[in-house]
Design a protein around this motif. Structure first.
Motif, PDB file in Angstrom:
ATOM      1  N   SER A 108       0.851  -1.194   0.000  1.00 17.40           N
ATOM      2  CA  SER A 108       0.000   0.000   0.000  1.00 17.40           C
ATOM      3  C   SER A 108       0.880   1.235   0.000  1.00 17.40           C
ATOM      4  N   PRO A 109       0.348   2.380  -0.420  1.00 15.72           N
ATOM      5  CA  PRO A 109       1.110   3.634  -0.316  1.00 15.72           C
ATOM      6  C   PRO A 109       1.500   3.948   1.125  1.00 15.72           C
ATOM      7  N   GLN A 110       0.669   3.536   2.066  1.00 16.52           N
ATOM      8  CA  GLN A 110       0.969   3.782   3.475  1.00 16.52           C
ATOM      9  C   GLN A 110       2.233   3.041   3.916  1.00 16.52           C
ATOM     10  N   ASP A 111       2.469   1.858   3.336  1.00 14.42           N
ATOM     11  CA  ASP A 111       3.715   1.140   3.636  1.00 14.42           C
ATOM     12  C   ASP A 111       4.923   1.955   3.193  1.00 14.42           C
ATOM     13  N   VAL A 112       4.816   2.560   2.015  1.00 14.76           N
ATOM     14  CA  VAL A 112       5.911   3.390   1.506  1.00 14.76           C
ATOM     15  C   VAL A 112       6.133   4.585   2.427  1.00 14.76           C
ATOM     16  N   ALA A 113       5.046   5.227   2.830  1.00 12.27           N
ATOM     17  CA  ALA A 113       5.141   6.389   3.703  1.00 12.27           C
ATOM     18  C   ALA A 113       5.792   6.016   5.036  1.00 12.27           C
ATOM     19  N   LYS A 114       5.395   4.892   5.600  1.00 15.32           N
ATOM     20  CA  LYS A 114       5.974   4.452   6.866  1.00 15.32           C
ATOM     21  C   LYS A 114       7.458   4.163   6.705  1.00 15.32           C
ATOM     22  N   ALA A 115       7.809   3.522   5.616  1.00 19.51           N
ATOM     23  CA  ALA A 115       9.216   3.177   5.389  1.00 19.51           C
ATOM     24  C   ALA A 115      10.078   4.426   5.259  1.00 19.51           C
ATOM     25  N   VAL A 116       9.605   5.415   4.495  1.00 16.42           N
ATOM     26  CA  VAL A 116      10.379   6.649   4.340  1.00 16.42           C
ATOM     27  C   VAL A 116      10.548   7.334   5.692  1.00 16.42           C
ATOM     28  N   SER A 117       9.496   7.368   6.499  1.00 14.33           N
ATOM     29  CA  SER A 117       9.567   8.004   7.822  1.00 14.33           C
ATOM     30  C   SER A 117      10.623   7.338   8.697  1.00 14.33           C
ATOM     31  N   ILE A 118      10.717   6.015   8.613  1.00 15.15           N
ATOM     32  CA  ILE A 118      11.705   5.284   9.411  1.00 15.15           C
ATOM     33  C   ILE A 118      13.119   5.549   8.879  1.00 15.15           C
ATOM     34  N   ILE A 119      13.266   5.481   7.577  1.00 11.62           N
ATOM     35  CA  ILE A 119      14.596   5.625   6.970  1.00 11.62           C
ATOM     36  C   ILE A 119      15.215   6.975   7.288  1.00 11.62           C
ATOM     37  N   VAL A 120      14.435   8.053   7.193  1.00 12.69           N
ATOM     38  CA  VAL A 120      15.010   9.384   7.411  1.00 12.69           C
ATOM     39  C   VAL A 120      15.397   9.600   8.870  1.00 12.69           C
ATOM     40  N   GLY A 121      14.940   8.736   9.764  1.00 16.86           N
ATOM     41  CA  GLY A 121      15.311   8.843  11.166  1.00 16.86           C
ATOM     42  C   GLY A 121      16.561   8.078  11.529  1.00 16.86           C
ATOM     43  N   VAL A 122      17.160   7.405  10.566  1.00 15.35           N
ATOM     44  CA  VAL A 122      18.355   6.603  10.831  1.00 15.35           C
ATOM     45  C   VAL A 122      19.527   7.168  10.034  1.00 15.35           C
ATOM     46  N   ASP A 123      20.541   7.641  10.717  1.00 15.14           N
ATOM     47  CA  ASP A 123      21.721   8.175  10.038  1.00 15.14           C
ATOM     48  C   ASP A 123      22.376   7.089   9.184  1.00 15.14           C
ATOM     49  N   GLY A 124      22.761   7.486   7.984  1.00 12.05           N
ATOM     50  CA  GLY A 124      23.485   6.558   7.120  1.00 12.05           C
ATOM     51  C   GLY A 124      22.632   5.600   6.338  1.00 12.05           C
ATOM     52  N   CYS A 125      21.312   5.688   6.479  1.00 17.12           N
ATOM     53  CA  CYS A 125      20.427   4.768   5.751  1.00 17.12           C
ATOM     54  C   CYS A 125      20.024   5.402   4.418  1.00 17.12           C
ATOM     55  N   THR A 126      20.282   4.686   3.340  1.00 17.62           N
ATOM     56  CA  THR A 126      19.951   5.170   2.003  1.00 17.62           C
ATOM     57  C   THR A 126      19.000   4.186   1.330  1.00 17.62           C
ATOM     58  N   PHE A 127      18.352   4.643   0.259  1.00 17.04           N
ATOM     59  CA  PHE A 127      17.413   3.742  -0.409  1.00 17.04           C
ATOM     60  C   PHE A 127      17.326   4.021  -1.898  1.00 17.04           C
ATOM     61  N   ALA A 128      16.765   3.066  -2.613  1.00 17.14           N
ATOM     62  CA  ALA A 128      16.546   3.154  -4.055  1.00 17.14           C
ATOM     63  C   ALA A 128      15.119   2.725  -4.349  1.00 17.14           C
ATOM     64  N   ILE A 129      14.625   3.143  -5.514  1.00 22.73           N
ATOM     65  CA  ILE A 129      13.232   2.878  -5.882  1.00 22.73           C
ATOM     66  C   ILE A 129      13.221   2.095  -7.189  1.00 22.73           C
ATOM     67  N   LYS A 130      12.617   0.924  -7.175  1.00 22.78           N
ATOM     68  CA  LYS A 130      12.583   0.054  -8.349  1.00 22.78           C
ATOM     69  C   LYS A 130      11.153  -0.192  -8.801  1.00 22.78           C
TER      70      LYS A 130
END
Length: 485
Positions: free
Chosen positions: A67-89
């Protein structure tokens, strides 16, 4: 020197630690939607990339949102962790390493978000960002409807559209991005919002050409239009017929009134093993007309094969999957000139002919009309940021691509691929035939397609980034692709 090495070692360790923490937190919050190395779902994603360069990257974990909400939750978590990067496929068509995958970070595999829902009045199709164009066309065909989308059905909606998107229907309705009536997008703070002509209109325009610099698009709402069967002609010519083919191609591009039902791709193919060139043409007419007059000159050139059929968009777009190979893309745009197309071939032949890496290599140089009428549609739908206008006149886009099996040859292939592009651009510039526009979906990592949009559009994009992503999440936490800096 020791301090530099120590710093690099520290930052690599920090990234690894950040990814581990990030993946653990994501797994706590999203459970089975997060998969780890060695798990079957993780391997399925890794094996789905078109290029080996992308498949060889190893994310710390993979998110498969439902769901889009899963994406939103994931981004919120990632930006709170230093050094965590991501890619979109999406469907994994981008060939360059890191554009849709990542080493040690988090890859968002969007392919589970692939729903297709037609509005009540059938004027808008809402498509999940992970869908393929084939899924879209197979859904719409029974309604005798279509949207402006990719010509290869295996390409993803989410990858093609934010880069512009050339469609069979583009002369009639514009770039694929011009036909988006609304983007549903997750911003850098985890907010799920919409962008359209009346809400977040600046973001709406920026997403039409600005690729992955502003958020994770989770849904595209696309304008539909009536569409029945197509006329498809496939031609192959001996390379000795190149002058006549290039003249026919140019006459189509420069026609005083470009036929908006015309979709043409002329390809120079070279196999280093057989040392043979061939010219292929995919001549599509978006009406069910046998032997359409627009292709008469091209069809009159002596050919080694010639086939025609009336078929549906879905049937034609259902291409065979390309086996996993190393890939590269590079691009340029030119004003039409049959004589200069001969120069292009001479440069290609002179630089590529003797290069034969272990396992061989196939070069494909696709030439595609970019008529003024195509770019004229943008103004009707809030504009885009691609920086091309009808005043630029009729043009054509070149896509130089290569496929080869031996990864040990990657540095040599990259080096030699740059030579003909540089020579072609140099000659075109000298002759006044080089256009500034670089189509971002075809661009090599070393090219500057965002800058080719023009200084005004680039500044606009940077301003939108600051407004909607003030922390620069999509400039620093999503390192892949073409960035605004």
């Amino acid at each position: 020197m020791k301090s530099t090495l120590a710093f690099l070692s520290y930052t690599a360790a920090a990234r690894a630690t950040g990814a581990n923490i990030c993946c653990a937190q994501l797994q706590d919050a999203l459970d089975t939607k997060i998969t780890l190395p060695g798990q079957s779902t993780y391997n399925t994603t890794e094996n789905s990339y078109w290029s080996l360069q992308e498949a060889n990257l190893q994310p710390g974990c993979i998110l498969r949102p439902s769901s889009p909400q899963d994406v939103a939750k994931a981004v919120s978590i990632i930006v709170g962790v230093d050094g965590c990067t991501f890619a979109i496929k999406g469907q994994g068509h981008a060939p360059a390493a890191g554009f849709a995958n990542i080493d040690g970070g988090v890859t968002f595999d969007m392919t589970s978000l692939d729903s297709t829902v037609l509005s009540h009045d059938k004027s808008v199709l809402s498509v999940g960002a992970g869908a393929s164009w084939l899924q879209v066309y197979e859904y719409l065909d029974p309604y005798n409807l279509a949207v402006a989308g990719g010509r290869n059905g295996l390409v993803g909606v989410g990858g093609l559209t934010p880069g512009g998107g050339i469609s069979h229907f583009s002369p009639r309705v514009g770039w694929a991005c011009d036909n988006v009536v609304n983007f549903e997008v997750v911003l850098g703070d985890g907010t799920l919002t919409n962008a359209n002509q009346t809400s977040n209109s600046d973001l709406y325009r920026a997403l039409k050409g600005g690729v992955n610099n502003f958020g994770v698009v989770t849904r595209f709402d696309l304008a539909t239009f009536p569409q029945g069967n197509l006329s498809v002609t496939k031609l192959a010519h001996d390379i000795s017929q190149r002058k006549a083919v290039f003249q026919a191609f140019t006459d189509i591009v420069v026609a005083p009134k470009f036929d908006v039902d015309t979709s043409l791709v002329t390809v120079l193919l070279y196999n280093s093993t057989s040392k043979a060139w061939v010219i292929s043409n995919s001549a599509v007419y978006t009406q069910p007309v046998v032997n359409p007059p627009v292709f008469a000159e091209l069809a009159a050139v002596p050919s080694v094969s010639n086939s025609s059929e009336i078929t549906s968009l879905a049937a034609y777009a259902k291409e065979a999957a390309t086996p996993p190979l190393n890939w590269l893309f590079a691009t340029a745009t030119f004003k039409p000139s049959a004589k200069f197309m001969l120069d292009i071939f001479d440069i290609l032949n002179g630089t590529l002919y003797s290069f034969n890496p272990e396992g061989g290599i196939v070069w494909s140089i696709a030439l595609e009309p970019l008529p003024a009428v195509l770019v004229s549609h943008a103004a009707k739908t809030g504009g885009n940021v691609l920086g091309v206008s009808p005043e630029d006149g009729n043009s054509y886009v070149m896509l130089l691509s290569a496929l080869w099996p031996n990864s040990a040859s990657n540095p040599a292939v990259d080096q030699i691929s740059r030579e003909p592009v540089a020579k072609i651009e140099s000659q075109a510039r000298a002759k006044g035939l080089l256009q500034k526009f670089q189509y971002i979906n075809y661009a090599a990592p070393y090219q500057k397609p965002l800058a080719s949009y023009g200084a005004k559009n680039l500044e606009f994009l940077k301003g939108v980034s600051k407004r909607y992503d003030p922390e620069g999440v999509f400039q620093t936490r999503v390192p892949g692709g073409f960035k605004l800096a």
